[in-house]
Write an enzyme that holds these catalytic residues in place. Structure first.
Site, PDB file in Angstrom:
ATOM      1  N   HIS A   9      -5.532   3.353   8.873  1.00 63.14           N
ATOM      2  CA  HIS A   9      -6.541   2.822   9.786  1.00 63.14           C
ATOM      3  C   HIS A   9      -6.051   2.746  11.226  1.00 63.14           C
ATOM      4  O   HIS A   9      -6.562   1.973  12.026  1.00 63.14           O
ATOM      5  CB  HIS A   9      -7.035   1.447   9.293  1.00 63.14           C
ATOM      6  N   SER A  49      -7.953  -6.576  -0.606  1.00 61.76           N
ATOM      7  CA  SER A  49      -9.105  -6.853  -1.479  1.00 61.76           C
ATOM      8  C   SER A  49      -9.605  -5.577  -2.154  1.00 61.76           C
ATOM      9  O   SER A  49     -10.370  -5.639  -3.105  1.00 61.76           O
ATOM     10  CB  SER A  49     -10.230  -7.495  -0.657  1.00 61.76           C
TER      11      SER A  49
HETATM   12  P1  OAD Z   1      -8.867  -8.197   3.189  1.00 61.95           P
HETATM   13  O1  OAD Z   1      -8.979  -9.361   4.131  1.00 61.95           O
HETATM   14  O2  OAD Z   1     -10.118  -7.607   2.683  1.00 61.95           O
HETATM   15  O3  OAD Z   1      -8.003  -8.608   1.925  1.00 61.95           O
HETATM   16  C1  OAD Z   1      -6.752  -9.245   2.070  1.00 61.95           C
HETATM   17  C2  OAD Z   1      -6.399  -9.835   0.725  1.00 61.95           C
HETATM   18  O4  OAD Z   1      -5.086 -10.381   0.825  1.00 61.95           O
HETATM   19  C3  OAD Z   1      -7.310 -10.960   0.284  1.00 61.95           C
HETATM   20  O5  OAD Z   1      -7.838 -10.651  -0.989  1.00 61.95           O
HETATM   21  C4  OAD Z   1      -6.416 -12.204   0.256  1.00 61.95           C
HETATM   22  O6  OAD Z   1      -6.678 -13.029  -0.875  1.00 61.95           O
HETATM   23  C5  OAD Z   1      -5.042 -11.600   0.130  1.00 61.95           C
HETATM   24  N1  OAD Z   1      -3.955 -12.383   0.769  1.00 61.95           N
HETATM   25  C6  OAD Z   1      -3.931 -12.952   1.990  1.00 61.95           C
HETATM   26  N2  OAD Z   1      -2.722 -13.501   2.248  1.00 61.95           N
HETATM   27  C7  OAD Z   1      -1.963 -13.280   1.147  1.00 61.95           C
HETATM   28  C8  OAD Z   1      -0.611 -13.599   0.777  1.00 61.95           C
HETATM   29  N3  OAD Z   1       0.223 -14.250   1.611  1.00 61.95           N
HETATM   30  N4  OAD Z   1      -0.176 -13.216  -0.449  1.00 61.95           N
HETATM   31  C9  OAD Z   1      -1.004 -12.553  -1.306  1.00 61.95           C
HETATM   32  N5  OAD Z   1      -2.272 -12.206  -0.999  1.00 61.95           N
HETATM   33  C10 OAD Z   1      -2.750 -12.564   0.203  1.00 61.95           C
HETATM   34  O7  OAD Z   1      -7.926  -7.116   3.922  1.00 61.95           O
HETATM   35  P2  OAD Z   1      -7.727  -5.569   3.570  1.00 61.95           P
HETATM   36  O8  OAD Z   1      -7.917  -5.314   2.123  1.00 61.95           O
HETATM   37  O9  OAD Z   1      -6.473  -5.150   4.201  1.00 61.95           O
HETATM   38  O10 OAD Z   1     -10.310  -1.931   8.090  1.00 61.95           O
HETATM   39  O11 OAD Z   1      -8.937  -4.953   4.355  1.00 61.95           O
HETATM   40  C11 OAD Z   1      -9.148  -3.566   4.308  1.00 61.95           C
HETATM   41  C12 OAD Z   1      -9.755  -3.076   5.600  1.00 61.95           C
HETATM   42  O12 OAD Z   1     -10.929  -3.850   5.912  1.00 61.95           O
HETATM   43  C13 OAD Z   1      -8.872  -3.287   6.814  1.00 61.95           C
HETATM   44  O13 OAD Z   1      -7.912  -2.248   6.970  1.00 61.95           O
HETATM   45  C14 OAD Z   1      -9.858  -3.277   7.930  1.00 61.95           C
HETATM   46  C15 OAD Z   1     -10.944  -4.137   7.329  1.00 61.95           C
HETATM   47  O14 OAD Z   1     -12.223  -3.897   7.782  1.00 61.95           O
HETATM   48  C16 OAD Z   1     -10.713  -1.481   9.262  1.00 61.95           C
HETATM   49  O15 OAD Z   1     -10.640  -2.177  10.261  1.00 61.95           O
HETATM   50  C17 OAD Z   1     -11.213  -0.081   9.223  1.00 61.95           C
END
Ligand code: OAD
Ligand code: ZN
Length: 247
Positions: free
Chosen positions: A119, A195
């Site tokens: 990204h 997620s």
């Molecule tokens: P999300 O915010 O969707 O998911 C992050 C996950 O990490 C959540 O399910 C939390 O429960 C978990 N989490 C947070 N802190 C944690 C910790 N210390 N230990 C374990 N788990 C933890 O973020 P992404 O999946 O990265 O894209 O989101 C994907 C994409 O959506 C991003 O790259 C971005 C966003 O829109 C773009 O900007 C194109």
């Protein structure tokens, strides 16, 4: 315990791939997107077409980016980043595929050839029309001079956007190809802090599992692909890796 189960997988891993999301960087003070208090609970994302079409929304996107700068600019790698850097150094991990734009894998010592940024990267900007690169300091100076107006490209007047991929924007082809090759040829695929709702990124764990990899998911909350995984650990990434690597 789950840390022991993870330790057992890591001990047998010979050509692993890690796939990281915003959850690996929350302990570094950078909010994720979909947790309560996450970025998308405060603001709706500005998609690519809207950014292109609207000077007001371009200014809004830059206002948000600069508001995050105290968190992004000062952040240091966390326990998860450091654990992955150590596994790369031991050659048990081949590479990291990341959805993150925070630069913290690089800051933990990971080389370009071991890292795939799906990204993009928020530490610089580029013109959407001619590709000219701009540093954030340049954008900030123009933004402040123009009293909150988003700057246009100095060579072609095109819109200048952070070098991240927004919804609706084409994925970087080279990064996609590298991620596909890595996902198809690894023995263990470790998902950390995502997620798994955003596609096409979330297709890589699926591809790895179909190609025969052991799929491990470490995430505080359930994810879209928990049912498919060989090992699911709903816990804090830093805590779990600290315990697993302590032996
Ligand atoms: P999300 O915010 O969707 O998911 C992050 C996950 O990490 C959540 O399910 C939390 O429960 C978990 N989490 C947070 N802190 C944690 C910790 N210390 N230990 C374990 N788990 C933890 O973020 P992404 O999946 O990265 O894209 O989101 C994907 C994409 O959506 C991003 O790259 C971005 C966003 O829109 C773009 O900007 C194109
Ligand atoms: Zn330009």
């Amino acid at each position: 315990t789950s840390a022991k189960a993870l330790a057992a997988v890591l001990a047998g891993m010979k050509a692993g791939v890690a796939f990281t999301g915003a959850g690996i960087s929350t302990e570094c003070g950078i909010p994720d997107f979909r947790s309560p208090g996450g970025l998308w609970s405060r603001n709706r994302p500005i998609d690519y077409q809207t950014f292109r079409a609207s000077p007001q929304m371009r200014a809004e996107a830059w206002r948000r980016r600069f508001a995050l700068e105290p968190a992004l600019g000062g952040a240091k790698p966390g326990r998860g980043h450091r654990a992955l850097a150590a596994l790369l150094a031991q050659r048990r991990l081949q590479a990291i595929i990341t959805q993150n734009i925070d630069g913290l894998h690089q800051a933990s010592g990971v080389e370009e050839e071991q890292l795939v940024e799906l990204h993009g990267n928020s530490t610089y900007a580029s013109c959407l029309d001619c590709g000219q690169r701009y540093e954030l300091d340049w954008v900030r100076a123009r933004f402040e001079e123009g009293q909150g107006r988003a700057p246009d490209c100095a060579s072609c007047t095109g819109p200048v956007k952070s070098a991240t991929i927004s919804f609706g924007q084409p994925m970087p082809a080279a990064a996609m190809a590298r991620a596909g090759a890595l996902s198809g040829a690894c023995d263990v695929f470790l998902v950390l802090g995502s997620s798994l709702v955003v596609w096409p990124a979330a297709g890589f764990p699926l591809q790895a599992k179909r190609a025969g990899a052991t799929l491990v998911i470490v995430n505080r909350e359930p994810t879209e692909l928990d049912d498919l995984a060989d090992l699911v650990i709903h816990a804090d990434i830093g805590d779990v890796f600290e315990a697993a690597l302590a032996g």
